[in-house]
Scaffold this active site. Structure first.
Site, short mmCIF file in Angstrom:
data_model
loop_
_atom_site.label_atom_id
_atom_site.label_comp_id
_atom_site.label_asym_id
_atom_site.label_seq_id
_atom_site.Cartn_x
_atom_site.Cartn_y
_atom_site.Cartn_z
N ASN A 157 0.80 -1.23 0.00
CA ASN A 157 0.00 0.00 0.00
C ASN A 157 0.83 1.27 0.00
O ASN A 157 0.38 2.31 -0.47
CB ASN A 157 -1.00 -0.02 1.15
CG ASN A 157 -0.34 -0.08 2.50
OD1 ASN A 157 0.83 -0.39 2.61
ND2 ASN A 157 -1.12 0.23 3.53
N LYS A 180 12.79 -7.06 0.84
CA LYS A 180 11.82 -7.76 0.00
C LYS A 180 10.56 -6.90 -0.13
O LYS A 180 9.79 -6.78 0.80
CB LYS A 180 11.44 -9.12 0.58
CG LYS A 180 10.69 -9.98 -0.43
CD LYS A 180 9.71 -10.97 0.16
CE LYS A 180 8.35 -10.38 0.34
NZ LYS A 180 7.75 -9.85 -0.92
N PRO A 181 10.36 -6.27 -1.28
CA PRO A 181 9.14 -5.49 -1.48
C PRO A 181 7.95 -6.42 -1.74
O PRO A 181 8.14 -7.60 -2.03
CB PRO A 181 9.45 -4.64 -2.71
CG PRO A 181 10.57 -5.33 -3.42
CD PRO A 181 11.27 -6.20 -2.44
N SER A 234 0.54 -7.18 7.49
CA SER A 234 -0.56 -7.69 8.31
C SER A 234 -0.07 -8.27 9.63
O SER A 234 1.06 -8.78 9.73
CB SER A 234 -1.30 -8.79 7.54
OG SER A 234 -0.41 -9.87 7.30
N GLU A 255 5.29 -3.18 12.17
CA GLU A 255 4.22 -2.19 11.93
C GLU A 255 3.07 -2.97 11.32
O GLU A 255 3.12 -3.31 10.14
CB GLU A 255 4.72 -1.11 10.98
CG GLU A 255 5.83 -0.25 11.54
CD GLU A 255 5.38 0.61 12.71
OE1 GLU A 255 6.23 1.22 13.34
OE2 GLU A 255 4.17 0.66 12.97
N LEU A 256 2.06 -3.28 12.09
CA LEU A 256 1.08 -4.27 11.67
C LEU A 256 -0.30 -3.65 11.42
O LEU A 256 -0.40 -2.46 11.12
CB LEU A 256 1.02 -5.38 12.71
CG LEU A 256 2.40 -6.02 13.04
CD1 LEU A 256 2.27 -7.08 14.12
CD2 LEU A 256 3.05 -6.60 11.79
N CYS A 289 -3.01 1.46 6.98
CA CYS A 289 -3.18 0.82 8.29
C CYS A 289 -3.69 1.80 9.33
O CYS A 289 -4.09 1.40 10.42
CB CYS A 289 -1.84 0.26 8.75
SG CYS A 289 -0.63 1.56 8.82
N GLU A 386 -10.38 -5.36 9.91
CA GLU A 386 -9.84 -4.22 9.16
C GLU A 386 -10.45 -4.21 7.76
O GLU A 386 -10.41 -5.20 7.05
CB GLU A 386 -8.33 -4.40 9.07
CG GLU A 386 -7.58 -3.24 8.52
CD GLU A 386 -6.09 -3.46 8.65
OE1 GLU A 386 -5.63 -4.60 8.53
OE2 GLU A 386 -5.38 -2.47 8.88
N GLU A 463 8.75 3.88 14.08
CA GLU A 463 9.46 4.34 12.88
C GLU A 463 9.32 5.85 12.79
O GLU A 463 8.21 6.37 12.92
CB GLU A 463 8.89 3.66 11.63
CG GLU A 463 9.09 2.14 11.66
CD GLU A 463 8.82 1.49 10.32
OE1 GLU A 463 7.80 1.79 9.68
OE2 GLU A 463 9.66 0.67 9.91
N1 LIG Z 1 1.23 -0.84 10.59
C1 LIG Z 1 1.54 -0.35 9.42
O1 LIG Z 1 2.28 0.64 9.28
C2 LIG Z 1 0.99 -1.01 8.19
C3 LIG Z 1 0.25 -2.18 8.23
N2 LIG Z 1 -0.23 -2.74 7.07
C4 LIG Z 1 -1.10 -3.93 7.14
O2 LIG Z 1 -0.74 -4.86 6.08
C5 LIG Z 1 -1.92 -5.44 5.53
C6 LIG Z 1 -2.01 -5.13 4.06
O3 LIG Z 1 -0.77 -5.20 3.46
P1 LIG Z 1 -0.30 -6.58 2.76
O4 LIG Z 1 0.86 -6.30 1.91
O5 LIG Z 1 -1.46 -7.29 2.16
O6 LIG Z 1 0.19 -7.41 4.02
P2 LIG Z 1 0.88 -8.84 4.02
O7 LIG Z 1 1.21 -9.02 5.42
O8 LIG Z 1 0.14 -9.88 3.29
O9 LIG Z 1 2.25 -8.63 3.16
C7 LIG Z 1 3.20 -7.72 3.59
C8 LIG Z 1 4.56 -8.18 3.07
O10 LIG Z 1 4.88 -9.40 3.71
C9 LIG Z 1 5.24 -10.37 2.72
N3 LIG Z 1 4.93 -11.69 3.21
C10 LIG Z 1 3.75 -12.35 3.17
N4 LIG Z 1 3.88 -13.56 3.76
C11 LIG Z 1 5.17 -13.65 4.18
C12 LIG Z 1 5.94 -14.65 4.87
N5 LIG Z 1 5.41 -15.81 5.24
N6 LIG Z 1 7.24 -14.40 5.14
C13 LIG Z 1 7.80 -13.21 4.76
N7 LIG Z 1 7.13 -12.24 4.10
C14 LIG Z 1 5.83 -12.47 3.83
C15 LIG Z 1 4.46 -9.96 1.50
O11 LIG Z 1 5.08 -10.54 0.37
P3 LIG Z 1 4.16 -10.82 -0.95
O12 LIG Z 1 3.74 -9.49 -1.44
O13 LIG Z 1 5.12 -11.49 -1.91
O14 LIG Z 1 3.04 -11.70 -0.52
C16 LIG Z 1 4.61 -8.45 1.57
O15 LIG Z 1 5.87 -8.06 1.06
C17 LIG Z 1 -3.06 -4.84 6.29
O16 LIG Z 1 -3.39 -5.67 7.39
C18 LIG Z 1 -2.50 -3.53 6.83
O17 LIG Z 1 -3.16 -3.08 7.98
C19 LIG Z 1 0.04 -2.22 5.84
C20 LIG Z 1 0.78 -1.06 5.79
C21 LIG Z 1 1.29 -0.36 6.93
O1 LIG Z 2 1.27 1.76 5.24
C1 LIG Z 2 0.56 2.57 5.79
O2 LIG Z 2 -0.64 2.43 5.96
C2 LIG Z 2 1.25 3.80 6.25
O3 LIG Z 2 1.94 3.51 7.46
C3 LIG Z 2 0.29 4.92 6.44
S1 LIG Z 2 1.15 6.43 6.61
O4 LIG Z 2 2.47 6.18 7.20
O5 LIG Z 2 1.30 6.99 5.24
O6 LIG Z 2 0.30 7.26 7.47
#
Ligand SMILES: NC(=O)C1=CN([C@@H]2O[C@H](COP(=O)(O)OP(=O)(O)OC[C@H]3O[C@@H](n4cnc5c(N)ncnc54)[C@H](OP(=O)(O)O)[C@@H]3O)[C@@H](O)[C@H]2O)C=CC1
Ligand SMILES: O=C(O)[C@H](O)CS(=O)(=O)O
Length: 485
Positions: A157, A180-181, A234, A255-256, A289, A386, A463
């Site tokens: 995102n 790893k993006p 997540s 950061e979940l 998030c 969420e 962060e």
């Molecule tokens: N607290 C915060 O700042 C933030 C929290 N989030 C949370 O993340 C979620 C949405 O983002 P999303 O990208 O779908 O989240 P995911 O947790 O599915 O994926 C995040 C990253 O983790 C990788 N990943 C997935 N499974 C594994 C594993 N077993 N081992 C290592 N890496 C892995 C993914 O790789 P791949 O893409 O290859 O699957 C991706 O690069 C929402 O719950 C949101 O709230 C999102 C942004 C910010």
């Molecule tokens: O990945 C996210 O959701 C970001 O942490 C939101 S923010 O940092 O741009 O507020």
């Protein structure tokens, strides 16, 4: 396909200063969520490539840790300048792979630069201590040292700024990185490799690879050379990483997920609250998030707030991110749309009323109408789940105590927001809300100067802020005797 003219588009991994394909030659397709068209590919890497990237980072660390804070600060300032000089190209890449509006993409790239500048400054302030010794003949000093090889895993995102919040402190502290993006948005991550090369950051300091999350993750967690994992994504995946990295006792920053409440009291400035609600809900089409997941509005202003908020929501321009004036891009994929539809269906089945939106946009694909649901009740799924989409459930409450209890009724604790003009209430509510970040009469509070992060199951560590570099440093206590004092 993406214009190959974009100077920051790379379809290879960066390992030890070399741009390379996956060992098997296998690739993953990258598509534009606005039209489903293929933008290009990236390597589908696995354990072997990950191991080599970690070894490259470990090798580079042996020299990079000896650079001075000032040298690293200068590298980061150069990186900051390069990001801003190339903001348009980087934003185009981001919008095409992630879908957000070009204006938001430029904003995210600008935020990346701001985080890098912050850590360029923090690099020179990793102070230690000289402590008054309890012994006449010994001296006590405390120093801070870079932890070593860092693994950074980022979400789709905010594929640029989430990396800035990790690469920035890592370089500032003298660490090296394996990145790893997310597979859906790899190009903004790989672009950091080009930027770091141009900034004169030595080969091997930043290594970036794409591919099988599980295989890459498992190697990162198991490899003893990796001293810290920093993850944004997540809660579910965060828990997997914490569990798997325990075997080698790595530092973890997480950061979940979030479930942000947005509380509007009777004494709030309603127009200001609606303005804040729009940014707190619809930024990145609700895919952040810290987006509001639950709106709680006091009975006396409930109808007025819903009416104004729904009217503003209905005015949002939905479309492809590169199109002029677009404010709401597509959701990341069809799965995200189905989740949003499920949550709306659950709410209406339990008595919720769709005031505006409520269905897929006429543009088709993964475009969705900004949606406001009135009459939300705590038995509805989005009370606990969420949403990660442009859906705004509005709950009614009577008393301050009820609002705080409802807001805190979640296992998450990332961001929360509330609007009130009563100073006593502001302090009572601020102190009673169990969240890592609180917006008071504000709907957008993220900034490099402040520590971003959550409590409960929203994560560990911070962060940004002066706190943001702490997790990249080890503390060393030195007791010096035999001085003949
Ligand atoms: N607290 C915060 O700042 C933030 C929290 N989030 C949370 O993340 C979620 C949405 O983002 P999303 O990208 O779908 O989240 P995911 O947790 O599915 O994926 C995040 C990253 O983790 C990788 N990943 C997935 N499974 C594994 C594993 N077993 N081992 C290592 N890496 C892995 C993914 O790789 P791949 O893409 O290859 O699957 C991706 O690069 C929402 O719950 C949101 O709230 C999102 C942004 C910010
Ligand atoms: O990945 C996210 O959701 C970001 O942490 C939101 S923010 O940092 O741009 O507020």
């Amino acid at each position: 396909m993406l214009q190959k003219s974009n100077p920051y588009m790379r379809q290879s991994n960066l390992i030890g200063g070399e741009w390379v394909k996956a060992d098997s030659g296998a690739t993953l397709d990258v598509t534009n969520p606005a039209n489903g068209q293929k933008l290009g590919t990236v390597p589908k890497s696995g354990k072997a490539e990950t191991r080599r990237a970690i070894e490259a980072a470990d090798k580079a660390f042996k020299t990079f840790k000896k650079t001075t804070a000032n040298e690293r600060s200068k590298m980061l300032r150069k990186l900051h300048d390069l990001i801003l000089e190339n903001q348009d190209a980087l934003a185009e890449l981001l919008t095409l792979e992630q879908g957000k509006s070009l204006a938001e993409a430029k904003g995210e790239v600008g935020a990346s630069a701001a985080y890098i500048l912050w850590f360029a400054e923090e690099a020179r302030r990793t102070y230690g201590d000289v402590v008054p010794s309890p012994w006449a003949d010994r001296r006590i000093i405390v120093t801070r040292e870079p932890v070593g090889v860092i693994a950074a895993i980022t979400p789709w995102n905010f594929p640029s700024s989430m990396l800035a919040r990790k690469i920035g402190p890592a370089i500032a502290a003298g660490c090296t990185t394996v990145v790893k993006p997310a597979s859906q948005t790899p190009y903004s991550g790989l672009a950091w490799g080009v930027l770091c090369e141009e900034a004169g950051i030595p080969a091997g300091v930043v290594n970036i690879l794409t591919g099988s999350a599980g295989e890459i993750g498992d190697e990162i967690c198991a490899n003893p050379m990796v001293k810290k994992i920093t993850f944004t994504g997540s809660t579910e995946v965060g828990k997997i990483l914490i569990e798997k990295s325990a075997a080698t006792v790595k530092k973890v920053s997480m950061e979940l997920g979030g479930n942000a409440p947005f509380v509007v009291f009777d004494d709030a400035d309603i127009d200001r609250a609606v303005e804040g609600a729009m940014v707190a809900k619809y930024r990145n089409s609700g895919q952040t998030c810290v987006c509001t997941n639950r709106f709680f509005v006091q009975a006396g202003v409930y109808d007025a707030f819903v009416e104004k908020f729904a009217a503003a929501s209905a005015k949002l321009k939905v479309g492809a991110g590169l199109d002029a004036g677009v404010q709401q891009g597509p959701l990341i994929d069809g799965k995200a749309v189905e989740k949003v539809e499920e949550l709306i269906g659950d709410a209406t089945a339990k008595g919720g009323k769709v005031v505006t939106g409520g269905k897929r946009h006429e543009l088709g694909g993964s475009f969705f109408e900004p949606t406001v649901i009135a009459g939300a009740t705590p038995d509805m799924r989005f009370m606990k789940e969420e949403i990660f989409g442009p859906v705004a459930p509005v709950f009614r409450f009577e008393t301050e105590e009820e609002a705080v209890a409802l807001a805190n009724d979640t296992e998450y604790g990332l961001a929360c927001y509330f609007y009130s003009s009563d100073l006593g209430r502001v302090f009572r509510v601020m102190e009673n809300l169990k969240y890592g970040m609180v917006g008071v009469n504000e709907g957008l509070i993220t900034t490099p100067e402040a520590p971003f992060g959550g409590v409960k199951e929203s994560g560990l560590g911070r962060e940004g802020g002066h706190q943001g570099i702490e997790d990249y440093l080890d503390t060393k206590y030195v007791c010096i005797g035999g001085l003949g004092l």
